[in-house]
Design an enzyme around this catalytic site. Structure first.
Site, PDB file in Angstrom:
ATOM      1  N   HIS A  21      -6.560  11.866  -5.169  1.00  0.00           N
ATOM      2  CA  HIS A  21      -6.604  10.531  -4.580  1.00  0.00           C
ATOM      3  C   HIS A  21      -7.371   9.622  -5.521  1.00  0.00           C
ATOM      4  O   HIS A  21      -8.558   9.352  -5.308  1.00  0.00           O
ATOM      5  CB  HIS A  21      -7.240  10.572  -3.188  1.00  0.00           C
ATOM      6  CG  HIS A  21      -6.375  11.241  -2.155  1.00  0.00           C
ATOM      7  ND1 HIS A  21      -5.222  10.654  -1.679  1.00  0.00           N
ATOM      8  CD2 HIS A  21      -6.471  12.431  -1.535  1.00  0.00           C
ATOM      9  CE1 HIS A  21      -4.665  11.454  -0.777  1.00  0.00           C
ATOM     10  NE2 HIS A  21      -5.398  12.536  -0.679  1.00  0.00           N
ATOM     11  N   PHE A  60      -7.558   6.551  -6.068  1.00  0.00           N
ATOM     12  CA  PHE A  60      -8.258   5.404  -5.474  1.00  0.00           C
ATOM     13  C   PHE A  60      -9.268   5.877  -4.439  1.00  0.00           C
ATOM     14  O   PHE A  60     -10.456   5.542  -4.526  1.00  0.00           O
ATOM     15  CB  PHE A  60      -7.276   4.433  -4.809  1.00  0.00           C
ATOM     16  CG  PHE A  60      -7.960   3.414  -3.924  1.00  0.00           C
ATOM     17  CD1 PHE A  60      -7.811   3.453  -2.535  1.00  0.00           C
ATOM     18  CD2 PHE A  60      -8.773   2.435  -4.475  1.00  0.00           C
ATOM     19  CE1 PHE A  60      -8.460   2.530  -1.720  1.00  0.00           C
ATOM     20  CE2 PHE A  60      -9.439   1.509  -3.676  1.00  0.00           C
ATOM     21  CZ  PHE A  60      -9.278   1.556  -2.282  1.00  0.00           C
ATOM     22  N   TRP A  61      -8.851   6.685  -3.494  1.00  0.00           N
ATOM     23  CA  TRP A  61      -9.743   7.031  -2.395  1.00  0.00           C
ATOM     24  C   TRP A  61     -10.963   7.832  -2.840  1.00  0.00           C
ATOM     25  O   TRP A  61     -12.011   7.797  -2.199  1.00  0.00           O
ATOM     26  CB  TRP A  61      -8.970   7.723  -1.277  1.00  0.00           C
ATOM     27  CG  TRP A  61      -8.242   6.708  -0.446  1.00  0.00           C
ATOM     28  CD1 TRP A  61      -6.897   6.474  -0.393  1.00  0.00           C
ATOM     29  CD2 TRP A  61      -8.861   5.734   0.395  1.00  0.00           C
ATOM     30  NE1 TRP A  61      -6.635   5.424   0.442  1.00  0.00           N
ATOM     31  CE2 TRP A  61      -7.822   4.940   0.948  1.00  0.00           C
ATOM     32  CE3 TRP A  61     -10.173   5.440   0.750  1.00  0.00           C
ATOM     33  CZ2 TRP A  61      -8.067   3.885   1.822  1.00  0.00           C
ATOM     34  CZ3 TRP A  61     -10.417   4.395   1.634  1.00  0.00           C
ATOM     35  CH2 TRP A  61      -9.373   3.636   2.157  1.00  0.00           C
ATOM     36  N   CYS A  99       1.019  -3.638   4.404  1.00  0.00           N
ATOM     37  CA  CYS A  99       2.452  -3.542   4.144  1.00  0.00           C
ATOM     38  C   CYS A  99       2.781  -4.121   2.781  1.00  0.00           C
ATOM     39  O   CYS A  99       2.384  -5.233   2.464  1.00  0.00           O
ATOM     40  CB  CYS A  99       3.210  -4.304   5.234  1.00  0.00           C
ATOM     41  SG  CYS A  99       5.006  -4.168   5.078  1.00  0.00           S
ATOM     42  N   SER A 146       4.805   1.813  -4.921  1.00  0.00           N
ATOM     43  CA  SER A 146       4.367   2.726  -5.994  1.00  0.00           C
ATOM     44  C   SER A 146       3.958   1.991  -7.261  1.00  0.00           C
ATOM     45  O   SER A 146       4.120   2.514  -8.364  1.00  0.00           O
ATOM     46  CB  SER A 146       5.480   3.740  -6.306  1.00  0.00           C
ATOM     47  OG  SER A 146       5.877   4.367  -5.106  1.00  0.00           O
ATOM     48  N   LEU A 174      -0.297  -1.390  -5.724  1.00  0.00           N
ATOM     49  CA  LEU A 174      -0.683  -2.655  -5.075  1.00  0.00           C
ATOM     50  C   LEU A 174      -1.608  -2.399  -3.892  1.00  0.00           C
ATOM     51  O   LEU A 174      -2.522  -3.182  -3.623  1.00  0.00           O
ATOM     52  CB  LEU A 174       0.550  -3.424  -4.597  1.00  0.00           C
ATOM     53  CG  LEU A 174       0.969  -4.644  -5.395  1.00  0.00           C
ATOM     54  CD1 LEU A 174       2.205  -5.283  -4.786  1.00  0.00           C
ATOM     55  CD2 LEU A 174      -0.153  -5.668  -5.457  1.00  0.00           C
ATOM     56  N   LEU A 180      -3.893  -0.615  17.390  1.00  0.00           N
ATOM     57  CA  LEU A 180      -2.508  -1.043  17.645  1.00  0.00           C
ATOM     58  C   LEU A 180      -1.562  -0.588  16.516  1.00  0.00           C
ATOM     59  O   LEU A 180      -1.979  -0.500  15.386  1.00  0.00           O
ATOM     60  CB  LEU A 180      -2.487  -2.573  17.769  1.00  0.00           C
ATOM     61  CG  LEU A 180      -3.433  -3.092  18.858  1.00  0.00           C
ATOM     62  CD1 LEU A 180      -3.541  -4.592  18.778  1.00  0.00           C
ATOM     63  CD2 LEU A 180      -2.959  -2.639  20.223  1.00  0.00           C
TER      64      LEU A 180
HETATM   65  C1  LIG Z   1     -16.102  -2.503   4.771  1.00  0.00           C
HETATM   66  C2  LIG Z   1     -14.573  -2.988   5.027  1.00  0.00           C
HETATM   67  C3  LIG Z   1     -13.525  -1.959   4.434  1.00  0.00           C
HETATM   68  C4  LIG Z   1     -12.067  -2.419   4.757  1.00  0.00           C
HETATM   69  C5  LIG Z   1     -11.072  -1.464   4.140  1.00  0.00           C
HETATM   70  C6  LIG Z   1     -11.053  -0.125   4.853  1.00  0.00           C
HETATM   71  C7  LIG Z   1      -9.949   0.772   4.308  1.00  0.00           C
HETATM   72  C8  LIG Z   1      -8.582   0.321   4.814  1.00  0.00           C
HETATM   73  C9  LIG Z   1      -7.448   1.220   4.255  1.00  0.00           C
HETATM   74  C10 LIG Z   1      -6.070   0.707   4.679  1.00  0.00           C
HETATM   75  C11 LIG Z   1      -5.749   1.046   6.119  1.00  0.00           C
HETATM   76  C12 LIG Z   1      -4.357   0.556   6.534  1.00  0.00           C
HETATM   77  C13 LIG Z   1      -4.107   0.915   7.997  1.00  0.00           C
HETATM   78  C14 LIG Z   1      -2.766   0.420   8.491  1.00  0.00           C
HETATM   79  O1  LIG Z   1      -2.282  -0.614   8.074  1.00  0.00           O
HETATM   80  C15 LIG Z   1      -2.009   1.288   9.514  1.00  0.00           C
HETATM   81  S1  LIG Z   1      -1.128   2.606   8.578  1.00  0.00           S
HETATM   82  C16 LIG Z   1       0.356   1.764   8.100  1.00  0.00           C
HETATM   83  C17 LIG Z   1       0.407   1.516   6.597  1.00  0.00           C
HETATM   84  N1  LIG Z   1       1.602   0.790   6.275  1.00  0.00           N
HETATM   85  C18 LIG Z   1       2.823   1.383   6.123  1.00  0.00           C
HETATM   86  O2  LIG Z   1       2.962   2.591   6.187  1.00  0.00           O
HETATM   87  C19 LIG Z   1       3.994   0.432   5.915  1.00  0.00           C
HETATM   88  C20 LIG Z   1       5.051   1.013   4.976  1.00  0.00           C
HETATM   89  N2  LIG Z   1       4.453   1.436   3.737  1.00  0.00           N
HETATM   90  C21 LIG Z   1       3.999   0.511   2.812  1.00  0.00           C
HETATM   91  O3  LIG Z   1       4.040  -0.691   3.010  1.00  0.00           O
HETATM   92  C22 LIG Z   1       3.363   1.074   1.547  1.00  0.00           C
HETATM   93  O4  LIG Z   1       3.812   2.391   1.383  1.00  0.00           O
HETATM   94  C23 LIG Z   1       1.813   1.076   1.613  1.00  0.00           C
HETATM   95  C24 LIG Z   1       1.322  -0.382   1.574  1.00  0.00           C
HETATM   96  C25 LIG Z   1       1.311   1.765   2.858  1.00  0.00           C
HETATM   97  C26 LIG Z   1       1.275   1.812   0.386  1.00  0.00           C
HETATM   98  O5  LIG Z   1       1.785   1.176  -0.776  1.00  0.00           O
HETATM   99  P1  LIG Z   1       2.606   2.067  -1.869  1.00  0.00           P
HETATM  100  O6  LIG Z   1       3.352   1.114  -2.738  1.00  0.00           O
HETATM  101  O7  LIG Z   1       3.342   3.126  -1.152  1.00  0.00           O
HETATM  102  O8  LIG Z   1       1.443   2.817  -2.720  1.00  0.00           O
HETATM  103  P2  LIG Z   1       0.589   2.196  -3.928  1.00  0.00           P
HETATM  104  O9  LIG Z   1       0.443   0.738  -3.772  1.00  0.00           O
HETATM  105  O10 LIG Z   1       1.174   2.684  -5.192  1.00  0.00           O
HETATM  106  O11 LIG Z   1      -0.854   2.854  -3.691  1.00  0.00           O
HETATM  107  C27 LIG Z   1      -0.981   4.256  -3.526  1.00  0.00           C
HETATM  108  C28 LIG Z   1      -2.358   4.492  -2.990  1.00  0.00           C
HETATM  109  O12 LIG Z   1      -2.420   3.927  -1.645  1.00  0.00           O
HETATM  110  C29 LIG Z   1      -2.820   4.953  -0.746  1.00  0.00           C
HETATM  111  N3  LIG Z   1      -2.185   4.744   0.558  1.00  0.00           N
HETATM  112  C30 LIG Z   1      -0.894   4.925   0.876  1.00  0.00           C
HETATM  113  N4  LIG Z   1      -0.679   4.643   2.173  1.00  0.00           N
HETATM  114  C31 LIG Z   1      -1.878   4.264   2.696  1.00  0.00           C
HETATM  115  C32 LIG Z   1      -2.312   3.865   3.988  1.00  0.00           C
HETATM  116  N5  LIG Z   1      -1.471   3.804   5.033  1.00  0.00           N
HETATM  117  N6  LIG Z   1      -3.624   3.562   4.175  1.00  0.00           N
HETATM  118  C33 LIG Z   1      -4.485   3.645   3.140  1.00  0.00           C
HETATM  119  N7  LIG Z   1      -4.145   4.028   1.880  1.00  0.00           N
HETATM  120  C34 LIG Z   1      -2.846   4.328   1.663  1.00  0.00           C
HETATM  121  C35 LIG Z   1      -2.359   6.250  -1.389  1.00  0.00           C
HETATM  122  O13 LIG Z   1      -3.085   7.333  -0.851  1.00  0.00           O
HETATM  123  C36 LIG Z   1      -2.690   5.965  -2.845  1.00  0.00           C
HETATM  124  O14 LIG Z   1      -4.081   6.123  -3.061  1.00  0.00           O
HETATM  125  P3  LIG Z   1      -4.659   7.485  -3.736  1.00  0.00           P
HETATM  126  O15 LIG Z   1      -4.077   7.533  -5.143  1.00  0.00           O
HETATM  127  O16 LIG Z   1      -6.146   7.388  -3.692  1.00  0.00           O
HETATM  128  O17 LIG Z   1      -4.135   8.594  -2.853  1.00  0.00           O
END
Ligand SMILES: CCCCCCCCCCCCCC(=O)CSCCNC(=O)CCNC(=O)[C@H](O)C(C)(C)COP(=O)(O)OP(=O)(O)OC[C@H]1O[C@@H](n2cnc3c(N)ncnc32)[C@H](O)[C@@H]1OP(=O)(O)O
Ligand SMILES: CCOC(=O)c1cnc2ccc(OC)cc2c1SCCC#N
Length: 389
Positions: A3, A5-6, A140, A147, A150, A389
């Site tokens: 991970h 980033f994480w 989103c 990938s 972002l 939600l």
């Molecule tokens: C003190 C305040 C702190 C506030 C912040 C707290 C933290 C809030 C955290 C957020 C909470 C949101 C909660 C929420 O909204 C409820 S969960 C719903 C999340 N949204 C979706 O699944 C919608 C469809 N998918 C997408 O839009 C994309 O696939 C997303 C944007 C999900 C990832 O875009 P991508 O184009 O597919 O991927 P890359 O840009 O290349 O980035 C890859 C990196 O992103 C990590 N990743 C993937 N999915 C994740 C997810 N659901 N949470 C957190 N991290 C997630 C992944 O592990 C990797 O990191 P790593 O290499 O370390 O493993």
């Protein structure tokens, strides 16, 4: 699993799991506000940050369309969440919200919204500590921009903006496993319209079951059976707040809801949230409460249906009416309102009614996370009093 980033974030890391020397509470101390990065993180050149003013119908519609086409799908790509505009307005314009936490990314050339992430303020109790947190949701990225790393930029930017408001913790859920869940919940589904669920391919006709036998199996009475069962009204807010605060005090993690919060989150709001209570016919005492929110999904690739009408169990309190009877009344109301399915997580006391009321376990899991806050003892879903939600 790496991970990249994480592993850089103040979250429970896999190597920490089981390390009893680590104490409960913040992982990192707050940064002096003067040391918080003042300017936004860099985006790839073709993109720019935008703050989404959810009070603007136009912007709310842009967020709605982005999510409708690019938000979460189940593993078999049968459904995609289709949060309504009024739902998004309710979920994001909460008491004390910060517009700066409603963050979009636009393509500079077309001005099209291509990504979104949101935070709303919440007071979350963890054991005896009440912690100001950001609830992060609706992350989103457009399907065409996946990938490209972002998401980490979006997450760092919302973190930066939350820090600027002197808040250092967050809560969020995901269907994916990340470092490190505080607990993992199971979805359960109660068919209300079994024929439709079979037609779309979610459910299958049981062995030795006909369709008419299946419809009969899930049939419900026409109206609730509990005397004094009625819709919640504004005048009920103080009593419901008392009932809910008392009930939630038994869980390790739960929202610290005041009357203002209860009015926003639990007063009936058409096509968004429905709530009911039981008022004892004699004493007028409010003894029980139940609620669900409305979250439709697009049905992907089916000729006959395009929308799944789904209700999601929200907060339920039973102090007099048996929980199973109370929840059966909720199923009856949901069926009356033409929902196709009633969904519930195995959180709080839900497992006590799931099997008896003919819920079936889903194949999806929901992981709960805290950002910059360590919990000492492993948490079971029954210890969780928080529904996001
Ligand atoms: C003190 C305040 C702190 C506030 C912040 C707290 C933290 C809030 C955290 C957020 C909470 C949101 C909660 C929420 O909204 C409820 S969960 C719903 C999340 N949204 C979706 O699944 C919608 C469809 N998918 C997408 O839009 C994309 O696939 C997303 C944007 C999900 C990832 O875009 P991508 O184009 O597919 O991927 P890359 O840009 O290349 O980035 C890859 C990196 O992103 C990590 N990743 C993937 N999915 C994740 C997810 N659901 N949470 C957190 N991290 C997630 C992944 O592990 C990797 O990191 P790593 O290499 O370390 O493993
Ligand atoms: C019929 C039972 O399944 C759902 O209600 C449903 C609907 N839409 C989704 C969209 C994205 C999605 O991605 C995980 C799942 C669903 C699900 S199952 C998990 C939610 C619950 N309960």
């Amino acid at each position: 699993k790496r991970h990249k980033f994480w592993e850089t974030q103040p979250v429970g890391q896999y190597k920490d799991v089981g390390d009893a020397s680590l104490s409960e509470g913040p992982i990192e101390p707050p940064t002096p506000l003067s040391e918080v990065k003042q300017e936004p993180y860099n985006l790839p050149n073709a993109y720019e940050w935008t703050t989404c003013d959810m009070e603007s119908a136009e912007t709310c519609d842009e967020v709605y369309v982005l999510l409708k086409n690019n938000y979460v799908e189940d593993d078999e790509n049968m459904f995609r969440f289709n949060y309504s505009k009024e739902f998004l307005s309710w979920a994001l314009r909460v008491p004390g919200y910060y517009r700066s936490w409603h963050i979009g990314v636009r393509a500079k050339a077309s001005k099209k919204l291509v990504a979104f992430i949101s935070g709303v303020p919440a007071r979350i109790r963890v054991n005896t500590e009440i912690v100001k947190m950001a609830e992060i949701n609706f992350l989103c990225v457009h399907k065409k921009l996946r990938s490209k790393r972002l998401a980490p930029v979006m997450i760092k930017e919302v973190t930066r903006r939350v820090h600027l408001e002197n808040i250092w913790q967050a809560a969020y859920t995901a269907g994916v496993v990340l470092p490190t869940p505080i607990t993992t919940c199971q979805y359960w589904h109660r068919s209300l319209n079994p024929k439709k669920l079979i037609d779309v391919g979610f459910s299958r006709l049981g062995a030795r079951m006909t369709m008419s036998r299946t419809i009969k199996l899930y049939k419900l009475p026409d109206s609730p059976v509990t005397p004094g069962f009625r819709k919640m009204e504004l005048r009920d807010v103080p009593a419901v707040t008392r009932l809910l605060r008392n009930y939630l005090s038994q869980f390790v993690v739960a929202p610290d809801l005041d009357e203002n919060d209860v009015e926003h989150w639990l007063l009936p709001n058409e096509n968004v949230v429905d709530s009911f209570l039981v008022e004892s016919p004699g004493s007028h005492e409010i003894t029980d409460f139940c609620s669900f929110y409305t979250l439709p999904s697009s049905i992907l690739g089916n000729q006959n249906y395009s929308i799944l009408k789904a209700a999601y169990s929200y907060y339920n309190v039973s102090t007099k009416t048996p929980l199973t009877q109370l929840m059966n009344d909720v199923l009856i109301v949901a069926k009356q309102k033409d929902f196709d399915v009633f969904n519930a997580l195995d959180v709080m006391h839900n497992e006590n009614f799931l099997k008896e009321l003919k819920f079936g376990p889903g194949d999806g899991q929901l992981h709960y996370y805290l950002y910059n806050y360590r919990i000492r003892n492993a948490l079971k879903p029954t210890g969780l009093g928080l529904v996001l939600l």
